[in-house]
Design a protein around this motif. Structure first.
Motif, short mmCIF file in Angstrom:
data_model
loop_
_atom_site.label_atom_id
_atom_site.label_comp_id
_atom_site.label_asym_id
_atom_site.label_seq_id
_atom_site.Cartn_x
_atom_site.Cartn_y
_atom_site.Cartn_z
N ALA A 109 -8.09 -48.78 76.34
CA ALA A 109 -8.57 -47.54 76.63
C ALA A 109 -8.49 -46.36 78.21
CB ALA A 109 -10.17 -47.03 76.35
N ASP A 110 -8.24 -47.28 79.04
CA ASP A 110 -8.38 -46.46 80.19
C ASP A 110 -6.56 -45.88 79.96
OD1 ASP A 110 -7.23 -49.50 79.98
OD2 ASP A 110 -6.18 -49.25 82.05
N LEU A 111 -5.65 -46.46 79.19
CA LEU A 111 -4.28 -45.76 79.04
C LEU A 111 -4.30 -44.50 77.92
CD1 LEU A 111 -1.73 -48.57 77.95
CD2 LEU A 111 -2.32 -48.02 80.01
N VAL A 112 -5.18 -43.78 77.44
CA VAL A 112 -5.37 -43.17 76.39
C VAL A 112 -6.00 -42.20 77.28
CG1 VAL A 112 -7.00 -41.99 74.72
CG2 VAL A 112 -6.17 -44.36 74.37
N VAL A 113 -7.01 -42.04 78.31
CA VAL A 113 -7.22 -41.54 79.65
C VAL A 113 -6.47 -41.02 80.17
CG1 VAL A 113 -9.17 -40.98 81.78
CG2 VAL A 113 -9.58 -42.66 79.27
N LEU A 114 -5.50 -42.05 80.80
CA LEU A 114 -4.59 -42.02 81.61
C LEU A 114 -2.99 -40.99 80.91
CD1 LEU A 114 -2.43 -42.46 84.25
CD2 LEU A 114 -1.81 -44.03 82.42
N GLY A 115 -2.79 -40.96 79.50
CA GLY A 115 -2.14 -40.58 79.40
C GLY A 115 -2.54 -38.65 79.04
N PHE A 116 -4.08 -38.42 78.92
CA PHE A 116 -4.39 -37.24 78.48
C PHE A 116 -4.41 -36.69 80.02
CE2 PHE A 116 -7.92 -34.33 78.77
CZ PHE A 116 -8.43 -34.13 77.14
N ASN A 117 -4.91 -37.45 80.84
CA ASN A 117 -5.01 -37.01 82.31
C ASN A 117 -3.54 -36.63 82.85
OD1 ASN A 117 -8.32 -37.26 81.84
ND2 ASN A 117 -8.05 -38.97 83.51
N VAL A 118 -3.04 -37.27 82.29
CA VAL A 118 -1.61 -37.75 82.88
C VAL A 118 -0.91 -35.84 82.14
CG1 VAL A 118 0.79 -37.92 83.44
CG2 VAL A 118 -0.92 -39.15 84.22
N ALA A 119 -0.88 -36.15 81.10
CA ALA A 119 -0.20 -35.14 80.07
C ALA A 119 -1.04 -33.28 80.67
CB ALA A 119 -0.35 -35.02 78.76
N LEU A 120 -2.30 -33.30 80.86
CA LEU A 120 -2.97 -32.13 81.09
C LEU A 120 -3.22 -31.58 82.49
CD1 LEU A 120 -4.79 -31.90 77.98
CD2 LEU A 120 -3.07 -30.72 78.76
N ALA A 121 -2.74 -32.69 83.27
CA ALA A 121 -2.73 -32.41 85.05
C ALA A 121 -2.02 -31.03 85.38
CB ALA A 121 -2.29 -33.47 85.98
N GLY A 122 -2.94 -30.31 86.21
CA GLY A 122 -2.70 -28.87 86.72
C GLY A 122 -2.46 -27.75 86.07
N ILE A 123 -3.23 -28.11 84.37
CA ILE A 123 -2.53 -26.89 83.02
C ILE A 123 -4.21 -26.36 83.30
CG2 ILE A 123 -2.26 -26.64 81.09
CD1 ILE A 123 -0.37 -28.95 81.40
N ASP A 124 -3.84 -25.24 83.60
CA ASP A 124 -5.42 -24.57 83.49
C ASP A 124 -5.72 -23.95 81.85
OD1 ASP A 124 -7.38 -23.12 84.67
OD2 ASP A 124 -6.04 -21.36 85.44
N ALA A 125 -6.16 -24.59 81.13
CA ALA A 125 -6.19 -24.07 80.21
C ALA A 125 -7.76 -24.36 79.79
CB ALA A 125 -5.40 -25.40 79.10
N GLU A 126 -8.30 -23.32 79.03
CA GLU A 126 -9.97 -23.00 78.78
C GLU A 126 -10.64 -24.33 78.64
OE1 GLU A 126 -11.11 -19.18 77.53
OE2 GLU A 126 -9.56 -18.11 78.38
N TYR A 144 -15.17 -46.99 67.71
CA TYR A 144 -15.11 -46.07 68.28
C TYR A 144 -15.58 -46.08 70.07
CZ TYR A 144 -14.27 -42.13 65.08
OH TYR A 144 -13.30 -41.77 64.24
N SER A 145 -16.28 -47.44 69.76
CA SER A 145 -17.50 -48.29 70.45
C SER A 145 -16.31 -48.25 72.06
CB SER A 145 -17.98 -49.35 70.66
OG SER A 145 -17.98 -49.27 69.07
N SER A 146 -15.07 -48.83 72.39
CA SER A 146 -14.70 -49.48 73.59
C SER A 146 -13.98 -47.63 74.12
CB SER A 146 -13.36 -50.00 72.63
OG SER A 146 -12.44 -49.39 72.22
N LEU A 147 -14.05 -47.36 73.30
CA LEU A 147 -13.71 -45.62 74.06
C LEU A 147 -14.27 -45.64 75.64
CD1 LEU A 147 -12.94 -43.58 71.58
CD2 LEU A 147 -11.76 -44.99 72.71
N TRP A 148 -15.79 -45.81 75.16
CA TRP A 148 -16.73 -45.89 76.73
C TRP A 148 -16.35 -47.21 78.03
CZ3 TRP A 148 -17.65 -43.04 71.99
CH2 TRP A 148 -18.07 -41.65 72.28
N PRO A 149 -16.95 -46.99 78.81
CA PRO A 149 -17.53 -46.02 79.60
C PRO A 149 -16.02 -45.50 79.82
CG PRO A 149 -17.49 -47.33 80.80
CD PRO A 149 -17.31 -48.67 79.74
N ALA A 150 -14.72 -45.78 79.22
CA ALA A 150 -12.99 -44.78 80.24
C ALA A 150 -13.46 -42.83 79.75
CB ALA A 150 -12.37 -45.30 79.75
N VAL A 151 -13.24 -43.42 78.46
CA VAL A 151 -13.55 -41.27 77.55
C VAL A 151 -14.51 -40.83 79.51
CG1 VAL A 151 -12.99 -41.37 76.07
CG2 VAL A 151 -15.09 -41.53 76.44
N LEU A 152 -15.41 -41.20 79.71
CA LEU A 152 -16.33 -40.56 80.96
C LEU A 152 -15.03 -39.95 81.49
CD1 LEU A 152 -18.97 -42.38 81.04
CD2 LEU A 152 -18.75 -40.25 79.69
#
Lengths: 303, 383
Positions: B231-248, B259-267
């Motif tokens: 789950a931490d890699l999912v979060v890594l992928g999202f955060n790195v992909a959108l880092a510094g991108i100013d989308a609303e 979905y149980s395994s996604l928490w707490p990583a998705v926080l």
């Protein structure tokens, strides 16, 4: 001394590009079920020829018309409907989960595969069936009411071996008791090998070796060699070909690894894939199958 | 405060037969022309007669394919608008499929053949064979066209880095096929793979979209819960992909998983508005707002409530069935979720996933009932 050695490829084999196209056309109403069946037959004959060419003693039919590990049994059971799309372990493949109403009972067995010479079949383990149904019915019931008549039917038709695929247990070892109860309800009509795809078999082996099984299938891409007890008092199915990798294994490296397994003194060794070959495209599966044959030959020559 | 839920699609729609055949070089039949005519008329697509003329004029040559694609996008936008959705896109009409769309536009991927997903559904699986990179952004033209042909808000779906990694073979970072490789070495290879795809493939495309005016990026990660320990890699992928991108707005779509395994990583997802999840696939079709009536929602919504974040994109349509969810069933699913979360403000409404496996008649009915049911739920909540 190296124990008796075999190679075989249980489980679902990938469909050729032609069969893929045919099944897609069937879904879109562009072809007939009969045309797809003819295409299945062509694939099946090609797979048989490939196994014979590779020098396999036990042949499989590739389960080319099985939509997933559970479907043919579910479709022949009273009180079972295969419906919710459910992810298969940590893969990008899915099966239809089983919805159960009442006690499942096999109305008629899955037909005997038409194969030349000695053959083996693959079925879900009783615990796998219970898990596919979300635990609504115990593994013991699945074993007695569904798997037992199926095993009897295939055994009486000449199956030399039946591989019971058990994908869930390595991830939930608490299911061991339920699996044991299920296995106890199966007939001793045919040697049974329990295969554990994509999971670390190590922690389970001490108990599994006490169960009424002819052999155990270990995924050596997820299980350390050191995790196996010495001696290994059963037949060892060695999952040495990684079906989750597109890289085709080097036959000599596989043979070297399997040679090390001889020191465990198992009652016999089979080389095979660590899961269904359908996780790679058919041309890759074919090459992996060839490499198994080459590894088997290399080991035989070395012996 | 009056409750008003936003309704939207998730991504893909089936491609019309005239679009499929034109690209496959197959002859068009009268039935294909009639489909173009009927939907063009029903959806009031302006000048759709020009499409029919184009299709009727003979074989569609390569120079005309871009025009056919434009028409497919316009039809898809019109379909979604007509159902009453607040947020739309073009049904991914120009994309082959969510995985192949990225793999074929990025450098470093090579096709390895068709692998079955389920039943008679397959996907083209690639292997990464070199450092992933991008020559130029691949969704900007698509976005500009969609945004220029609708007055509704636009949300662009982008396949996420983790899913690209999980659905690919790795012939570059790891040592695949090596017997006895350690868990640690495999884990490190996966992390580098995710990081590089996010940074060098997804991010430049996302940045170009925002530069072009896109305000809502939806990262699609259907593989997110595939391996519970990643789950931490999912979060890594999202955060790195959108880092510094100013989308609303930034959100993530996940489906057909535990979905149980996604928490707490998705926080730890940076500025993620919501998770758009599949629920209806696992729910009953009975009306009601009790736990017993809503088995598909109970467990996951508890996680959202316990963890307090993020918002919920509530899947209320089973996309693998032609069953038309009655508006009252949609209403009850929303009302149940509002009660389970204790905060209707955290909910927005969507199908479980893209509707590409359903024909447009079914899609139209399903989405129309979804919008109708959403209004019923608002009415019930607003008194």
């Amino acid at each position: 001394m190296m124990p008796a050695l075999r190679a075989f490829v249980p489980g679902i084999y990938p469909r050729s590009a032609g069969l893929v196209a045919a099944t897609r056309d069937l879904d879109r109403g562009r072809t007939t079920a009969m045309a797809v069946a003819e295409r299945v037959e062509r694939d099946r004959l090609a797979l048989i020829a490939a196994q014979q060419e590779a020098g396999f003693e036990l042949i499989v039919d590739g389960m080319l018309d099985w939509q997933d590990l559970f479907r043919p049994l579910a479709e022949r059971c009273e009180g079972v409907e295969a419906r919710p799309l459910t992810r298969f372990l940590d893969t990008n493949t899915f099966f239809r989960g089983l919805l159960v109403s009442g006690t499942p009972r096999l109305r008629e067995p899955v037909p005997v595969p038409v194969l030349p010479g000695d053959w083996l079949g693959t079925l879900p383990s009783p615990y796998a069936l219970a898990r596919a149904a979300g635990g609504a019915v115990a593994a013991e019931v699945w074993a007695a009411q569904v798997l037992a008549p199926q095993v009897e039917a295939w055994a009486s038709a000449g199956a030399h071996l039946i591989v019971l695929d058990e994908p869930f247990l390595a991830r939930e070892p608490d299911g061991l008791d339920e699996l044991a109860a299920g296995l106890a309800a199966l007939p001793a009509a045919c040697p049974l090998v329990l295969r554990l795809p994509f999971g670390d078999a190590g922690p389970l082996l001490p108990r599994l070796l006490e169960l009424p099984l002819f052999g155990i299938g270990v995924d050596f891409h997820a299980t350390a060699l050191e995790a196996l007890p010495r001696p290994f008092p059963a037949f060892l199915y060695a999952g040495v070909v990684d079906v989750r990798s597109s890289v085709v294994e080097d036959a000599i490296s596989v043979a070297r690894f399997v040679a090390e397994l001889g020191s465990l003194e198992p009652h016999g060794i089979a080389l095979g894939p660590n899961g269904d070959l359908q996780f790679v495209a058919e041309p890759i599966a074919q090459r992996k199958l060839e490499r198994l044959g080459q590894a088997q030959r290399a080991l035989a020559e070395a012996a | 405060v009056s409750i008003r839920f936003t309704t939207r699609e998730i991504g893909s729609l089936a491609k019309p037969s005239w679009r499929v055949k034109a690209f496959a070089g197959q002859p068009l039949q009268e039935a294909d022309l009639e489909e173009a005519r009927r939907w063009g008329s029903q959806l009031a697509v302006s000048d759709h007669e020009r499409l029919v003329e184009l299709l009727a004029s003979g074989p569609v040559d390569e120079t005309q394919l871009a025009e056919v694609d434009d028409w497919a996008a316009r039809y898809a936008l019109a379909l979604l608008e007509r159902t009453g959705l607040d947020v739309v896109y073009d049904g991914e009409q120009r994309r082959t499929e969510m995985y192949d769309h990225v793999a074929s536009n990025a450098r470093g991927f090579e096709q390895r053949g068709l692998v079955r997903s389920f039943d008679n559904k397959y996907y083209a699986k690639a292997a990464l064979v070199a450092q992933p990179a991008l020559d130029k952004p691949y969704d900007v033209d698509e976005y500009r066209f969609a945004a220029g042909h609708t007055t509704r808000e636009v949300k662009v779906p982008l396949t996420g880095a983790y899913t690209m990694v999980d659905w690919s073979y790795d012939e570059y970072y790891g040592s695949p096929g090596e017997l006895g490789g350690s868990r640690e070495s495999r884990s490190e290879a996966r992390r580098r793979f995710v990081q590089d795809v996010a940074e060098h493939v997804i991010r430049p495309n996302a940045q170009a979209l925002v530069d072009a005016g896109c305000s809502w990026l939806q990262i699609d990660e259907p593989a997110a819960a595939t391996r519970p320990d990643e789950a931490d890699l999912v979060v890594l992928g999202f955060n790195v992909a959108l880092a510094g991108i100013d989308a609303e707005r930034k959100s993530m779509h996940i489906c057909f998983s535990d979905y149980s395994s996604l928490w707490p990583a998705v926080l730890e997802l940076d500025a993620c508005l919501e998770l758009q999840l599949e629920f209806a696939n696992r729910d009953s079709r009975e009306l009601g707002t009790t736990d017993e009536a809503r088995p598909g929602y109970t467990h996951t919504l508890k996680l959202f409530r316990q963890q307090g974040s993020p918002g919920v994109g509530l899947g209320v349509l089973d996309i693998h069935s032609d069953f038309i969810e009655p508006a009252e069933l949609v209403r009850d699913r929303i009302l149940y979720a509002a009660d389970a979360l204790g905060d209707p403000g955290r909910i927005q409404v969507n199908p479980d996933c893209g509707l590409r496996t359903r024909n447009w008649n079914i899609v139209y009915e399903k989405l129309s009932r979804m919008v109708e049911g959403t209004r019923l739920a608002e009415h019930a909540l607003n008194g």
